[in-house]
Design a protein around this motif. Structure first.
Motif, PDB file in Angstrom:
ATOM      1  N   ALA A 231       1.116   5.217  -5.929  1.00  0.00           N
ATOM      2  CA  ALA A 231       1.944   4.462  -6.183  1.00  0.00           C
ATOM      3  C   ALA A 231       1.365   3.813  -4.804  1.00  0.00           C
ATOM      4  O   ALA A 231       1.339   2.510  -4.133  1.00  0.00           O
TER       5      ALA A 231
ATOM      6  N   SER B  33      -0.030   0.397  -3.663  1.00  0.00           N
ATOM      7  CA  SER B  33       0.851  -0.830  -2.217  1.00  0.00           C
ATOM      8  C   SER B  33      -0.007  -1.819  -1.747  1.00  0.00           C
ATOM      9  O   SER B  33       0.413  -2.724  -1.433  1.00  0.00           O
TER      10      SER B  33
ATOM     11  N   ASN C 252       2.197  -6.623   0.427  1.00  0.00           N
ATOM     12  CA  ASN C 252       3.328  -5.875  -0.140  1.00  0.00           C
ATOM     13  C   ASN C 252       3.868  -5.890   0.570  1.00  0.00           C
ATOM     14  O   ASN C 252       5.827  -6.114   0.077  1.00  0.00           O
ATOM     15  N   TYR C 253       4.895  -5.417   1.394  1.00  0.00           N
ATOM     16  CA  TYR C 253       5.179  -4.553   1.892  1.00  0.00           C
ATOM     17  C   TYR C 253       6.366  -5.815   3.132  1.00  0.00           C
ATOM     18  O   TYR C 253       7.676  -5.656   3.062  1.00  0.00           O
TER      19      TYR C 253
ATOM     20  N   SER D  38       7.216  -3.782 -11.464  1.00  0.00           N
ATOM     21  CA  SER D  38       6.361  -2.895 -12.039  1.00  0.00           C
ATOM     22  C   SER D  38       5.720  -2.893 -13.802  1.00  0.00           C
ATOM     23  O   SER D  38       4.750  -3.196 -14.625  1.00  0.00           O
TER      24      SER D  38
ATOM     25  N   GLY E 118       1.191  -3.610  -7.695  1.00  0.00           N
ATOM     26  CA  GLY E 118       0.416  -3.702  -6.398  1.00  0.00           C
ATOM     27  C   GLY E 118       2.303  -3.356  -5.508  1.00  0.00           C
ATOM     28  O   GLY E 118       2.633  -2.857  -5.210  1.00  0.00           O
TER      29      GLY E 118
ATOM     30  N   SER F  24       4.491  -0.771  -6.777  1.00  0.00           N
ATOM     31  CA  SER F  24       3.573   0.365  -5.924  1.00  0.00           C
ATOM     32  C   SER F  24       4.485   0.178  -4.761  1.00  0.00           C
ATOM     33  O   SER F  24       5.087   1.290  -3.990  1.00  0.00           O
ATOM     34  N   ALA F  25       4.523  -0.959  -3.749  1.00  0.00           N
ATOM     35  CA  ALA F  25       5.431  -1.621  -2.617  1.00  0.00           C
ATOM     36  C   ALA F  25       6.643  -0.359  -2.937  1.00  0.00           C
ATOM     37  O   ALA F  25       7.162   0.066  -1.546  1.00  0.00           O
TER      38      ALA F  25
END
Length: 317
Positions: free
Chosen positions: A58, A62, A81-82, A276, A283, A286-287
């Motif tokens: 993950a 991410s 993504n974050y 997800s 992606g 996962s973030a």
């Protein structure tokens, strides 16, 4: 002026303790320790394989723009993504809902769990096993089954709870606060026995002569509770709070079954699932999962470091 030499007393070196050195382990103790590591090694390896690999995967995904419906277009986005998640109001809304559910459910469960633990401890010996069984039954029910039961009980078409309060036409899942109430009620009913079981173990470790001495000295029930019982089971209380807080922060089943995230009841776990599984944004999902993991790690840090949880109850905080 004459120079005088003041003798200095050499204290213990910095970082050393005045306690005596630990005695060397005997051959039998070393053999038992080695046997313990050998017996636990398979479980540790399996645990690392089951949990460690998904966490690392993950974390790896991410940092990619990766949609499962278009796997060939995957590319590294350097943590974008974050940035998208942390600047999206939806993340902060779901985080606030998650924290609200966690605080409310854990606070109510602590009070009810402590009361039930007292009941299980002080019940008459003849009925004590039956009382403990009845109290612990909800915790043995699968969370999804419990969520469906509460959904049917409060649903506008099949619910019977509304008839008790003369609210046959009230849609419990039609607004945020009513939906929030049902979700919290289901969580409290399901997991209060867990906290009561942990608190019961703490109550059972309190020496009976301490309580009897306080009673002989004329202490009231509240004085015995606040000055004898609770101070001697702080470790059990903090462990129960820690475990239940971690579990409550990851709430997913009740929200998924009851509202499916509608009425602004989505939680962090549900948001990660939706990205997800629902939208196949591996992606982004996962973030979100990594951020959820970091939140759980932060909760552990707060409880263990700031609140000084001492599992052995032998050292002061």
């Amino acid at each position: 002026m004459s120079d005088t030499t003041v003798p200095r007393t050499e204290g213990p070196a910095k970082g050393t303790r005045n306690s005596a050195p630990k005695p060397a382990l005997s051959d039998r103790a070393r053999a038992e320790r080695k046997l313990g590591w050998l017996l636990s090694a398979p479980a540790v390896v399996i645990l690392l394989a089951v949990t460690g690999y998904p966490i690392l995967q993950a974390l790896y995904y991410s940092f990619f723009n990766y949609r499962l419906t278009d796997p060939d277009n995957r590319f590294f986005n350097a943590g974008e993504n974050y940035l998208v998640v942390l600047t999206d109001p939806l993340w902060w809304q779901t985080l606030g809902v998650t924290l609200l559910i966690t605080v409310v459910t854990v606070a109510v469960e602590l009070v009810l769990g402590f009361a039930l633990a007292l009941v299980m401890l002080n019940a008459v010996r003849a009925v004590r096993p039956w009382i403990r069984t009845v109290i612990l039954v909800p915790y043995g029910i699968i969370t999804v089954v419990s969520a469906f039961s509460w959904t049917y009980a409060f649903d506008l078409g099949t619910g019977f709870v509304g008839t008790w309060f003369g609210l046959e036409e009230f849609d419990w899942f039609g607004g945020f606060w009513s939906s929030f109430f049902v979700i919290c009620a289901a969580e409290i009913w399901k997991t209060t026995p867990f906290i009561s079981l942990l608190l019961l173990s703490g109550l059972a470790q309190i020496p009976g002569d301490m309580v009897e001495a306080a009673t002989v000295d004329g202490a009231s029930w509240w004085q015995r509770m606040s000055r004898v019982i609770i101070p001697n089971m702080k470790a059990a209380i903090m462990v129960a709070l820690l475990f239940r807080t971690l579990d409550a922060f990851r709430v997913f089943d009740s929200v998924f079954v009851m509202t499916n995230g509608a009425q602004n009841t989505a939680t962090v776990s549900f948001l990660a699932y939706d990205q997800s599984i629902g939208q196949l944004q591996i992606g982004m999902g996962s973030a979100l999962s990594v951020l959820l993991f970091l939140c759980v790690a932060l909760i552990c840090f707060v409880f263990i470091k700031l609140f000084r949880v001492d599992l052995s109850q032998t050292r002061g905080g």
